[in-house]
Write a protein that holds these residues in place. Structure first.
Motif, PDB file in Angstrom:
ATOM      1  N   SER A 318     -28.936   5.220  26.268  1.00 26.27           N
ATOM      2  CA  SER A 318     -28.535   3.855  26.588  1.00 26.27           C
ATOM      3  C   SER A 318     -29.651   3.156  27.356  1.00 26.27           C
ATOM      4  O   SER A 318     -30.539   3.798  27.937  1.00 26.27           O
ATOM      5  N   TYR A 319     -29.599   1.859  27.384  1.00 28.74           N
ATOM      6  CA  TYR A 319     -30.568   1.074  28.161  1.00 28.74           C
ATOM      7  C   TYR A 319     -30.526   1.481  29.627  1.00 28.74           C
ATOM      8  O   TYR A 319     -31.582   1.633  30.270  1.00 28.74           O
ATOM      9  N   SER A 320     -29.318   1.668  30.159  1.00 30.85           N
ATOM     10  CA  SER A 320     -29.181   2.052  31.565  1.00 30.85           C
ATOM     11  C   SER A 320     -29.830   3.406  31.828  1.00 30.85           C
ATOM     12  O   SER A 320     -30.520   3.595  32.840  1.00 30.85           O
ATOM     13  N   GLU A 321     -29.639   4.371  30.908  1.00 32.26           N
ATOM     14  CA  GLU A 321     -30.298   5.671  31.053  1.00 32.26           C
ATOM     15  C   GLU A 321     -31.816   5.518  30.984  1.00 32.26           C
ATOM     16  O   GLU A 321     -32.553   6.183  31.728  1.00 32.26           O
ATOM     17  N   VAL A 360     -36.657   7.406  19.268  1.00 29.73           N
ATOM     18  CA  VAL A 360     -35.525   7.266  20.187  1.00 29.73           C
ATOM     19  C   VAL A 360     -34.831   5.928  19.953  1.00 29.73           C
ATOM     20  O   VAL A 360     -35.489   4.879  19.909  1.00 29.73           O
ATOM     21  N   PHE A 361     -33.510   5.964  19.799  1.00 30.65           N
ATOM     22  CA  PHE A 361     -32.704   4.746  19.771  1.00 30.65           C
ATOM     23  C   PHE A 361     -32.291   4.408  21.201  1.00 30.65           C
ATOM     24  O   PHE A 361     -31.698   5.242  21.887  1.00 30.65           O
ATOM     25  N   VAL A 362     -32.583   3.183  21.636  1.00 33.58           N
ATOM     26  CA  VAL A 362     -32.096   2.689  22.926  1.00 33.58           C
ATOM     27  C   VAL A 362     -31.004   1.669  22.634  1.00 33.58           C
ATOM     28  O   VAL A 362     -31.241   0.697  21.906  1.00 33.58           O
ATOM     29  N   VAL A 363     -29.808   1.893  23.173  1.00 30.00           N
ATOM     30  CA  VAL A 363     -28.650   1.063  22.804  1.00 30.00           C
ATOM     31  C   VAL A 363     -28.059   0.363  24.030  1.00 30.00           C
ATOM     32  O   VAL A 363     -28.321   0.742  25.161  1.00 30.00           O
ATOM     33  N   ASN A 364     -27.238  -0.660  23.751  1.00 32.18           N
ATOM     34  CA  ASN A 364     -26.447  -1.370  24.755  1.00 32.18           C
ATOM     35  C   ASN A 364     -27.310  -2.041  25.827  1.00 32.18           C
ATOM     36  O   ASN A 364     -27.365  -1.616  26.982  1.00 32.18           O
ATOM     37  N   ALA A 416     -26.580  -3.774  21.007  1.00 31.79           N
ATOM     38  CA  ALA A 416     -27.915  -3.925  20.432  1.00 31.79           C
ATOM     39  C   ALA A 416     -28.624  -2.580  20.435  1.00 31.79           C
ATOM     40  O   ALA A 416     -28.296  -1.695  21.237  1.00 31.79           O
ATOM     41  N   VAL A 417     -29.603  -2.433  19.550  1.00 29.77           N
ATOM     42  CA  VAL A 417     -30.351  -1.182  19.462  1.00 29.77           C
ATOM     43  C   VAL A 417     -31.806  -1.467  19.109  1.00 29.77           C
ATOM     44  O   VAL A 417     -32.093  -2.357  18.305  1.00 29.77           O
ATOM     45  N   ASP A 418     -32.704  -0.730  19.749  1.00 33.22           N
ATOM     46  CA  ASP A 418     -34.117  -0.735  19.382  1.00 33.22           C
ATOM     47  C   ASP A 418     -34.521   0.692  19.050  1.00 33.22           C
ATOM     48  O   ASP A 418     -34.122   1.634  19.744  1.00 33.22           O
ATOM     49  N   GLY A 429     -35.399  -3.281  15.407  1.00 32.13           N
ATOM     50  CA  GLY A 429     -34.427  -3.855  16.328  1.00 32.13           C
ATOM     51  C   GLY A 429     -33.217  -4.319  15.556  1.00 32.13           C
ATOM     52  O   GLY A 429     -33.345  -4.870  14.460  1.00 32.13           O
ATOM     53  N   GLY A 430     -32.026  -4.086  16.106  1.00 32.00           N
ATOM     54  CA  GLY A 430     -30.814  -4.490  15.395  1.00 32.00           C
ATOM     55  C   GLY A 430     -29.637  -4.619  16.340  1.00 32.00           C
ATOM     56  O   GLY A 430     -29.750  -4.405  17.549  1.00 32.00           O
TER      57      GLY A 430
END
Length: 502
Positions: A318-321, A360-364, A416-418, A429-430
């Protein structure tokens, strides 16, 4: 009458003679049987004249390898030099050398276009570095490395189209000139006619509204996603940002897809991963020698890393992680990582390295970081952050003091995801799109965009469904799989000031 009959007989005799079959160099090298009459056209890559035999190597761009031509020295001409364009006719026979399958025994050699080897900047048997070749963008496609790149680019393009068509997507040609600013970042090239540019008074726009070169075809794809469940586009996009760096292009190609009837960000990520792995596998299998050239001389060991990545599942954080990982990093960043701030390239590269050099997917991401169309995670986990609030404390014996208290504020996030990849950073990006009319109306009203995007609201009034999509920078993809440091080395026509090709 007899003369006419004699003419027809002569024509029939000529028609019965064997005609030379035109072959591409790639076809000639891959032939399994000898052929008596073959014609090959191309450019001379090397000339070696001996007392009893003349050797040529010619290439027509169809393969990295050149075709060896063996000829009698009497066929040598003064203008038969490195770089000259030739047409060779003769017999295709098995080659006695282990390094090649077939060779051409020349019967005739015709120089179609001579080459002045003294002023020609590319020299025979020299491995020119990319820095040198960049000085001659109008000739660089004749260099082995750039020629290999363009064949890979062509094969990757075909692979992308095949992937989407095999999975039931409809290809849409989205507009290049548009009034939409999909990203909302203001980095657009505005379109004007030459007459408009000269007028200093009030302008009348050619399209009656300001028009720009597109930064994305996404909004147009969303229109089509109201009638087709799976659509994609693959075309040029433009960003008016600094393109003088090794990472940026003002004009580049974007692969974009939109999927209807999907409520899961995981579905979007799966398509991203499948697209990357399928196209990369296609390129590695269909252009092995071309890819090997890059992996041997430009980015050693990149092939092994790619093959390992194709076997592994991409990671998800996650973005926060991601922000917490960056804050705990021993590395000092130019841009300090903070929750609510966008991830910089240095952050993205570190995250990939931290996760074991796999994509790596970074989400939220935070709600305020992303464009208006991304779906609000109002029902998902909310991030909280301490904000200081000053309160005046009553005067005490030691004097007046200030007491800092903190209030916890819930910060919204979007689906959202990058996709981050080693050495490059963001590749795709999506997001899920906001399909709920009240949420979308509220956000557009707050941004002052309701009138501009009234048509976009209409999409939510007439048969709206949960949907999402993504975009992938094509040049960044090529840059990553080949290990190229400068993104301008993966485009066919770089911009340069000294020529009309600008």
């Amino acid at each position: 009458m007899l003369g006419a009959r004699g003419g027809w007989r002569a024509l029939r005799r000529c028609a019965s003679l064997p005609r030379a079959v035109r072959l591409r160099v790639r076809e000639a090298l891959g032939a399994r049987e000898a052929a008596a009459a073959v014609r090959v056209q191309g450019w001379v890559r090397s000339v070696r004249s001996q007392k009893e035999v003349l050797f040529l190597h010619i290439n027509d761009g169809s393969s990295l390898e050149s075709l060896q031509v063996v000829a009698d020295p009497s066929l040598e001409k003064k203008d038969l030099t490195f770089g000259s364009a030739v047409e060779v006719q003769g017999k295709l026979v098995k080659s006695p050398h282990r390094m090649q399958n077939m060779e051409l025994q020349a019967e005739t050699i015709r120089v179609v276009g001579p080459c002045d080897i003294w002023s020609f900047p590319l020299k025979m048997k020299e491995r020119h570095p990319l820095e040198y070749v960049r000085q001659f963008p109008h000739l660089r496609c004749r260099n082995n490395t750039l020629g290999a790149l363009l064949r890979i680019r062509s094969e990757a393009t075909a692979g992308i189209h095949s992937f989407f068509q095999d999975n039931g997507y409809v290809h849409i040609h989205t507009p290049i000139i548009t009034s939409n600013d999909c990203e909302g970042a203001g980095e657009l090239f505005q379109i004007e006619t030459s007459r408009e540019a000269k007028e200093s008074a009030e302008k009348t726009h050619f399209f009656n509204v300001p028009a720009f070169l597109t930064v994305s075809g996404q909004l147009h794809l969303e229109v089509m996603a109201g009638a087709f469940t799976h659509v994609f586009t693959f075309g040029p996009t433009f960003r008016a940002e600094n393109s003088q760096s090794r990472r940026h292009l003002a004009e580049f190609y974007m692969v974009e897809a939109e999927l209807s009837f999907t409520e899961s960000l995981q579905d979007i990520m799966q398509v991203m991963e499948d697209l990357f792995k399928t196209v990369t596998s296609t390129v590695l299998s269909k252009c092995p020698r071309d890819v090997e050239l890059f992996h041997k001389y430009v980015a050693p060991s990149q092939k092994g890393r790619l093959e390992q990545i194709l076997k592994k599942k991409f990671m998800i954080i996650s973005y926060s992680e991601a922000v917490e990982i960056l804050k705990q990093a021993a590395q000092t960043f130019t841009f300090k990582p903070e929750w609510g701030c966008d991830l910089q390239t240095e952050h993205e590269k570190y995250l990939v390295k931290h996760c074991g050099e796999v994509p790596v997917f970074v989400v939220n991401y935070p709600y305020d970081l992303k464009p208006f169309y991304m779906r609000d995670n109002e029902d998902g986990p909310q991030h909280t952050k301490k904000y200081p609030k000053q309160e005046q404390q009553e005067e005490e014996d030691q004097g007046a003091g200030t007491l800092l208290t903190f209030c916890l504020i819930a910060l919204r996030k979007v689906a959202a995801v990058d996709l981050l990849v080693p050495g490059v950073g963001e590749l795709c990006g999506g997001s899920l799109r906001e399909e709920r009319l009240p949420f979308l109306e509220s956000r557009l009203q707050r941004l002052g965009l309701t009138d501009t995007y009234q048509w976009y609201l209409d999409l939510r009034k007439f048969g709206s469904v949960p949907h999402g999509g993504f975009g992938m920078g094509f040049e960044r993809y090529l840059q990553y799989i080949l290990g190229v440091d400068n993104i301008k080395d993966v485009i066919p026509f770089p911009r340069f000031p000294h020529s009309c090709l600008l």
